[in-house]
Design a protein around this motif. Structure first.
Motif, PDB file in Angstrom:
ATOM      1  N   LEU A  30      10.152 -41.689 -19.308  1.00  0.00           N
ATOM      2  CA  LEU A  30       9.744 -40.470 -18.630  1.00  0.00           C
ATOM      3  C   LEU A  30       9.750 -39.349 -19.654  1.00  0.00           C
ATOM      4  CD1 LEU A  30       9.134 -38.750 -16.097  1.00  0.00           C
ATOM      5  CD2 LEU A  30      11.627 -38.516 -15.807  1.00  0.00           C
ATOM      6  N   ARG A  31       8.568 -38.793 -19.918  1.00  0.00           N
ATOM      7  CA  ARG A  31       8.470 -37.674 -20.856  1.00  0.00           C
ATOM      8  C   ARG A  31       8.478 -36.370 -20.066  1.00  0.00           C
ATOM      9  NH1 ARG A  31       4.295 -37.626 -25.770  1.00  0.00           N
ATOM     10  NH2 ARG A  31       5.940 -39.033 -26.493  1.00  0.00           N
ATOM     11  N   LEU A  32       9.362 -35.469 -20.453  1.00  0.00           N
ATOM     12  CA  LEU A  32       9.510 -34.165 -19.814  1.00  0.00           C
ATOM     13  C   LEU A  32       9.135 -33.075 -20.798  1.00  0.00           C
ATOM     14  CD1 LEU A  32      13.012 -34.775 -18.160  1.00  0.00           C
ATOM     15  CD2 LEU A  32      10.753 -35.125 -17.133  1.00  0.00           C
ATOM     16  N   THR A  33       8.363 -32.107 -20.342  1.00  0.00           N
ATOM     17  CA  THR A  33       7.929 -31.008 -21.196  1.00  0.00           C
ATOM     18  C   THR A  33       8.950 -29.881 -21.134  1.00  0.00           C
ATOM     19  OG1 THR A  33       5.625 -31.565 -20.782  1.00  0.00           O
ATOM     20  CG2 THR A  33       6.080 -29.368 -21.662  1.00  0.00           C
ATOM     21  N   GLU A  34       9.415 -29.452 -22.286  1.00  0.00           N
ATOM     22  CA  GLU A  34      10.396 -28.374 -22.343  1.00  0.00           C
ATOM     23  C   GLU A  34       9.802 -27.095 -21.759  1.00  0.00           C
ATOM     24  OE1 GLU A  34      13.387 -28.908 -25.990  1.00  0.00           O
ATOM     25  OE2 GLU A  34      11.306 -28.608 -26.629  1.00  0.00           O
ATOM     26  N   GLY A  35      10.634 -26.389 -20.981  1.00  0.00           N
ATOM     27  CA  GLY A  35      10.208 -25.114 -20.425  1.00  0.00           C
ATOM     28  C   GLY A  35       9.281 -25.228 -19.230  1.00  0.00           C
ATOM     29  N   SER A  36       9.065 -26.451 -18.719  1.00  0.00           N
ATOM     30  CA  SER A  36       8.128 -26.624 -17.601  1.00  0.00           C
ATOM     31  C   SER A  36       8.807 -26.535 -16.245  1.00  0.00           C
ATOM     32  CB  SER A  36       7.425 -27.978 -17.721  1.00  0.00           C
ATOM     33  OG  SER A  36       8.367 -29.039 -17.608  1.00  0.00           O
ATOM     34  N   GLY A  37      10.160 -26.414 -16.229  1.00  0.00           N
ATOM     35  CA  GLY A  37      10.872 -26.337 -14.960  1.00  0.00           C
ATOM     36  C   GLY A  37      11.423 -27.666 -14.502  1.00  0.00           C
ATOM     37  N   ALA A  52      15.245 -48.034 -18.836  1.00  0.00           N
ATOM     38  CA  ALA A  52      14.728 -46.681 -18.597  1.00  0.00           C
ATOM     39  C   ALA A  52      15.075 -45.774 -19.772  1.00  0.00           C
ATOM     40  CB  ALA A  52      15.310 -46.114 -17.314  1.00  0.00           C
ATOM     41  N   ASP A  53      14.206 -44.816 -20.029  1.00  0.00           N
ATOM     42  CA  ASP A  53      14.418 -43.896 -21.144  1.00  0.00           C
ATOM     43  C   ASP A  53      13.756 -42.572 -20.794  1.00  0.00           C
ATOM     44  OD1 ASP A  53      15.216 -42.939 -23.592  1.00  0.00           O
ATOM     45  OD2 ASP A  53      13.541 -43.840 -24.695  1.00  0.00           O
ATOM     46  N   THR A  54      14.231 -41.500 -21.391  1.00  0.00           N
ATOM     47  CA  THR A  54      13.588 -40.193 -21.243  1.00  0.00           C
ATOM     48  C   THR A  54      13.421 -39.582 -22.624  1.00  0.00           C
ATOM     49  OG1 THR A  54      15.734 -39.096 -20.945  1.00  0.00           O
ATOM     50  CG2 THR A  54      14.522 -39.720 -18.946  1.00  0.00           C
ATOM     51  N   GLU A  55      12.419 -38.731 -22.748  1.00  0.00           N
ATOM     52  CA  GLU A  55      12.235 -37.992 -23.999  1.00  0.00           C
ATOM     53  C   GLU A  55      11.640 -36.634 -23.672  1.00  0.00           C
ATOM     54  OE1 GLU A  55       7.946 -39.245 -25.773  1.00  0.00           O
ATOM     55  OE2 GLU A  55       9.538 -40.726 -26.096  1.00  0.00           O
ATOM     56  N   LEU A  56      11.898 -35.697 -24.567  1.00  0.00           N
ATOM     57  CA  LEU A  56      11.395 -34.333 -24.391  1.00  0.00           C
ATOM     58  C   LEU A  56      10.198 -34.103 -25.296  1.00  0.00           C
ATOM     59  CD1 LEU A  56      14.687 -32.199 -24.271  1.00  0.00           C
ATOM     60  CD2 LEU A  56      13.175 -32.831 -22.367  1.00  0.00           C
ATOM     61  N   ALA A  57       9.246 -33.351 -24.792  1.00  0.00           N
ATOM     62  CA  ALA A  57       8.085 -32.954 -25.588  1.00  0.00           C
ATOM     63  C   ALA A  57       7.934 -31.454 -25.467  1.00  0.00           C
ATOM     64  CB  ALA A  57       6.827 -33.663 -25.085  1.00  0.00           C
TER      65      ALA A  57
END
Length: 464
Positions: free
Chosen positions: A419-426, A448-453
């Motif tokens: 799951l990629r999450l965008t920084e500052g997107s809420g 499962a894994d997460t990463e920030l973009a």
């Protein structure tokens, strides 16, 4: 049940008692139509009125009581065409033979994916057949055999489906549903394999009236018709070579309605149209379903066209519990789909979508109230409902039901579910997000894994 055609074979006239009742009933329909401001309002007359000597006289009596209302006596070809259009409005990809049985006639039509080919009308309605056979099912078999032999193209249904329309055959379907203890009490789209239906119709055709009355699900008013309905269905099934019978509650009436619609509306996929209808009535954001379809794409890289349609429909229906009490959303969403009266969902689709949306609203896949639907799904189908249901649950947790927040997330699959999450997107990796991501990954049998973009990276990937 007016039985206008009772006695037609011997007298050539409509039944006097039926005519009197029909005039009364039609006058009430006329009053209801006016009270509802129904437009258009039209009366269609079929085989009994078409063939009776006093048919025109009966139409004149109707016109006196319903001034200004068009009354059409349909030809056999028109009756067949309307019946076929009615079936195709709910099953647009129908392939095989349609058979529509009434009291006075049987219409058969060859269907080929939204196209209607040969059609034939036969004097094999249940009332007429019983009179022609002097109420003897054995003699009726001979009559049916001789008449169907004159329709050689019926064999085009070999290995396809037989679509059964008409009240007498719907009565047989209800009896079979009760006998089989089928989990859904719905005739529309009820499907029975060829050999099973041949065995059942033989039982009905050979049973006495008393034995029929003791059978589960028997409608009392149709007991006398059942042996003759069974004789015709069994013989049509044999002559077509169809692999199964699909019962349809749609017929002439829905076909008439379909002819009133514009070409674009008629061309809609009824399953997707049902999804759009639910979204329009219940969803908070009509822009979200298309975004959910794209968001869940990576989870289904090799899906079949049917699975794609079901996934699209589920995304469109995914917010139907928004106005329900939170404690009851899973079951309410499930029942709303499973038992809705629309024509666009067959029993498999009802079960698939109902289970998917119950899981989306946090039902456990083995919840007791889901047992009815899970019995209609294969193990592979059940796994797909879990993948899609958990994915939708995760999507709504991330997005709060908004496209803006969902846009800040992305699923990627491979050796793991990322799951990629965008920084500052809420959006952020909170406890609920982590738990639901892991649950989805467990169904997929991957870690499962997460990463920030950052925003620039996410925008670049979105454009690409």
């Amino acid at each position: 049940m007016l039985r206008l055609g009772r006695g037609l074979e011997t007298t050539g006239r409509l039944n006097d008692e039926g005519v009197a009742q029909a005039l009364q009933v039609m006058q009430r329909y006329f009053a209801i139509a006016r009270a509802m401001h129904a437009e258009p309002f039209e009366v269609l007359a079929t085989a009994a009125v078409r063939d009776a000597r006093n048919g025109p006289e009966f139409v004149g009596l109707l016109q006196d009581r319903m001034p200004g209302v068009p009354i059409r006596i349909l030809s056999g070809a028109e009756e067949a065409d309307f019946a076929a259009a009615g079936v195709q409005c709910g099953i647009p990809d129908a392939v095989g033979v349609l058979a529509d049985i009434g009291g006075g006639s049987l219409e058969v039509v060859r269907l080929e994916r939204a196209t209607r080919h040969q059609a034939q009308t036969l004097k094999l309605g249940v009332i007429r057949l019983s009179e022609r056979a002097r109420n003897d099912p054995d003699r009726a078999r001979q009559i049916v055999e001789a008449e169907l032999a004159a329709v050689p193209w019926l064999a085009a249904g070999q290995g396809a489906d037989l679509f059964a329309v008409g009240g007498a055959w719907r009565a047989l379907a209800r009896m079979h549903i009760a006998r089989a203890r089928y989990p859904l009490s719905m005739v529309h789209h009820y499907t029975v394999a060829r050999d099973e239906m041949r065995e059942f119709t033989t039982l009905v055709a050979e049973s006495s009236r008393r034995a029929l009355e003791r059978m589960a699900g028997v409608p009392r008013r149709r007991v006398d018709d059942l042996p003759f309905a069974a004789v015709v269905l069994r013989r049509v099934l044999r002559d077509t070579g169809a692999r199964r019978v699909v019962f349809s509650a749609n017929g002439l009436r829905e076909g008439w309605y379909m002819h009133l619609l514009d070409a674009a509306t008629r061309a809609q996929d009824p399953l997707i149209a049902a999804g759009h209808d639910y979204a329009a009535r219940f969803s908070r954001d009509l822009a979200l379903p298309p975004a959910l379809i794209a968001w869940t794409d990576p989870l289904f890289p090799a899906e079949t066209p049917m699975m794609r349609r079901l996934r699209e429909a589920a995304c469109w229906m995914s917010d139907i519990g928004s106005r329900d009490h939170p404690e009851y959303r899973p079951e309410q969403a499930f029942l709303r789909i499973l038992r809705q009266p629309g024509i666009g969902l067959d029993h498999h689709a009802r079960a698939f979508l109902g289970v998917t949306l119950a899981i989306r609203y946090e039902a456990e896949p083995d919840s007791g109230f889901l047992a009815t639907a899970r019995n209609l799904l294969s193990p592979a189908d059940q796994r797909q409902t879990e993948i899609l249901g958990h994915a939708l649950r995760l999507a709504y947790t991330l997005s709060a039901g908004t496209t803006g927040l969902l846009r800040g997330t992305r699923l990627m699959t491979g050796r793991s579910l990322t799951l990629r999450l965008t920084e500052g997107s809420g959006v952020f990796e909170g406890e609920s997000v982590t738990r639901r991501l892991q649950r989805l990954a467990a169904v997929l049998a991957v870690p499962a894994d997460t990463e920030l973009a950052d925003t620039e990276q996410a925008d670049t990937e979105l454009v690409a």
